[in-house]
Design an enzyme around this catalytic site. Structure first.
Site, PDB file in Angstrom:
ATOM      1  CG  LEU A  14      45.731  36.498  44.338  1.00  0.00           C
ATOM      2  CD1 LEU A  14      46.437  37.406  45.314  1.00  0.00           C
ATOM      3  CD2 LEU A  14      46.754  35.756  43.484  1.00  0.00           C
ATOM      4  CG  ASP A  33      34.099  35.931  44.233  1.00  0.00           C
ATOM      5  OD1 ASP A  33      35.338  35.899  44.371  1.00  0.00           O
ATOM      6  OD2 ASP A  33      33.515  36.784  43.517  1.00  0.00           O
ATOM      7  CG  PHE A  71      42.586  36.734  49.519  1.00  0.00           C
ATOM      8  CD1 PHE A  71      42.714  36.368  50.863  1.00  0.00           C
ATOM      9  CD2 PHE A  71      43.732  36.870  48.758  1.00  0.00           C
ATOM     10  CE1 PHE A  71      43.966  36.143  51.418  1.00  0.00           C
ATOM     11  CE2 PHE A  71      44.988  36.646  49.298  1.00  0.00           C
ATOM     12  CZ  PHE A  71      45.103  36.285  50.629  1.00  0.00           C
ATOM     13  N   GLY A  72      38.369  39.221  49.102  1.00  0.00           N
ATOM     14  CA  GLY A  72      37.302  39.768  48.251  1.00  0.00           C
ATOM     15  C   GLY A  72      37.441  41.270  48.057  1.00  0.00           C
ATOM     16  N   GLY A  73      36.600  41.814  47.190  1.00  0.00           N
ATOM     17  CA  GLY A  73      36.596  43.253  46.919  1.00  0.00           C
ATOM     18  C   GLY A  73      37.226  43.561  45.574  1.00  0.00           C
ATOM     19  CG  HIS A 112      48.859  49.121  44.428  1.00  0.00           C
ATOM     20  ND1 HIS A 112      49.750  49.741  43.578  1.00  0.00           N
ATOM     21  CD2 HIS A 112      48.702  47.854  43.961  1.00  0.00           C
ATOM     22  CE1 HIS A 112      50.101  48.899  42.619  1.00  0.00           C
ATOM     23  NE2 HIS A 112      49.473  47.744  42.829  1.00  0.00           N
ATOM     24  CE1 TYR A 139      42.931  46.699  45.365  1.00  0.00           C
ATOM     25  CE2 TYR A 139      45.154  47.412  44.786  1.00  0.00           C
ATOM     26  CZ  TYR A 139      44.287  46.414  45.181  1.00  0.00           C
ATOM     27  OH  TYR A 139      44.744  45.145  45.404  1.00  0.00           O
ATOM     28  NE  ARG A 177      55.173  47.764  40.652  1.00  0.00           N
ATOM     29  CZ  ARG A 177      54.033  47.083  40.745  1.00  0.00           C
ATOM     30  NH1 ARG A 177      53.671  46.243  39.773  1.00  0.00           N
ATOM     31  NH2 ARG A 177      53.240  47.228  41.774  1.00  0.00           N
TER      32      ARG A 177
HETATM   33  C1  15L Z   1      47.550  44.529  43.185  1.00  0.00           C
HETATM   34  O1  15L Z   1      47.206  44.881  44.306  1.00  0.00           O
HETATM   35  C2  15L Z   1      46.575  43.976  42.214  1.00  0.00           C
HETATM   36  O2  15L Z   1      45.495  43.337  42.854  1.00  0.00           O
HETATM   37  C3  15L Z   1      47.210  43.042  41.222  1.00  0.00           C
HETATM   38  O3  15L Z   1      46.295  42.839  40.165  1.00  0.00           O
HETATM   39  C4  15L Z   1      48.574  43.517  40.682  1.00  0.00           C
HETATM   40  O4  15L Z   1      48.378  44.404  39.667  1.00  0.00           O
HETATM   41  C5  15L Z   1      49.473  44.027  41.799  1.00  0.00           C
HETATM   42  O5  15L Z   1      48.801  44.792  42.759  1.00  0.00           O
HETATM   43  C6  15L Z   1      50.673  44.841  41.299  1.00  0.00           C
HETATM   44  O6  15L Z   1      51.060  45.782  41.990  1.00  0.00           O
HETATM   45  O7  15L Z   1      51.247  44.492  40.268  1.00  0.00           O
END
Ligand code: 15L
Length: 276
Positions: A14, A33, A71-73, A112, A139, A177
């Site tokens: 991204l 980065d 957007f790091g990490g 998430h 995460y 999804r």
């Molecule tokens: C995320 O937060 C991830 O960074 C990305 O790689 C995707 O997998 C995405 O979620 C997702 O939910 O599909």
């Protein structure tokens, strides 16, 4: 002269999309980065390799910036000990830098942070940003903490921040999804521009998702930044609608992240309580 914008995670998928899109829109970019930048540097951009856990370097990189696009990490589910440094200590350094510079933070949060909400059976029960966090792993937990860090820095120090609960941002949707949570690259680029340009955002939370008719998510604060996504996953339906995960993944909004390491055996609380 326009102040520069600092972009962390610039070498990630991204980050690269944003570096290109924002440079094309005329921004002066400072890219950083932990990994080298893999593309030719966009016009007007500089890159410095840095670790988010190095607070002194982060302070220096943020000097004179109007906005930090963070957007790091770590961007996937990992053991707790791998997440805590880059995603929590690193974010703290970002907020401290923003406080010192009077900069705005745009935080790449994630679906998430709420991934253990069940998927709606239709568009009737859409989640809104005031609903409870239900992280689906370490995460997602760090993303929820990150949004709360934004809440804290706004309430206590007046640091403005926009928290983007990004669905799945890829070139194109790859499974069913994503018909609900896909964010196109052009919509992401425009979203970042709106976050930078909005006159006032306070502490805002916005679903990072394109204009997909098959929705999981409803109300958010997008009116503060005037963002209107243009793309839709629907043209890809025939190609991807048969691509499903296991039953746990299919039940929850977080998909495979929710299923990873899942050990629960009894029925979920939905069967007894509306909210646990
Ligand atoms: C995320 O937060 C991830 O960074 C990305 O790689 C995707 O997998 C995405 O979620 C997702 O939910 O599909």
């Amino acid at each position: 002269m326009q102040k520069p914008v600092l972009l962390t995670g610039a070498s990630g998928n991204l980050g690269r999309v944003l570096a290109k899109g924002l440079a094309e829109r005329g921004y002066t970019l400072r890219l950083t980065d932990i990994s080298p930048f893999p593309d030719p540097l966009p016009p007007g951009a500089v890159f410095e390799q840095a670790d988010l856990e190095d607070g002194v370097t982060i302070l220096r990189l943020a000097e004179g910036c109007s906005t930090i696009l963070h957007f790091g990490g770590v961007s996937v589910e990992r053991p707790f000990e791998d997440i805590i440094g880059p995603n929590l200590r690193g974010l703290f350094h970002i907020y401290e830098a923003a406080r010192r510079e009077g900069a705005r933070v745009v935080f790449a949060s994630s679906n998430h942070s709420i991934g253990f909400h069940e998927r709606p059976s239709d568009n009737a029960e859409l989640l809104d940003v005031a609903d409870a966090f239900r992280p689906d792993g370490y995460y997602g937990l760090a993303k929820a903490c990150g949004e709360l860090m934004g809440r804290l820095y706004w309430d206590k120090h007046g640091v403005e921040n926009v928290n983007l609960r990004i669905g799945a941002c890829y070139e194109r949707p790859v499974d069913r999804r994503m018909l609900s949570i896909w964010l196109s690259f052009p919509d992401l680029q425009q979203l970042a521009k709106c976050c930078i340009e909005a006159p006032r955002v306070a502490h805002a939370v916005i679903w990072g998702v394109s204009q997909n008719p098959a929705k999981y998510w409803g109300a958010d604060h997008r009116e503060r930044i005037g963002w209107e996504p243009q793309d839709s996953a629907e043209p890809f339906r025939a190609e991807v609608q048969h691509i499903l995960g296991d039953p746990i993944s299919e039940r929850y909004q977080g998909g495979a992240f929710a299923a990873k390491g899942y050990t629960r055996t009894e029925p979920s609380p939905r069967d007894t309580f509306a909210v646990e």
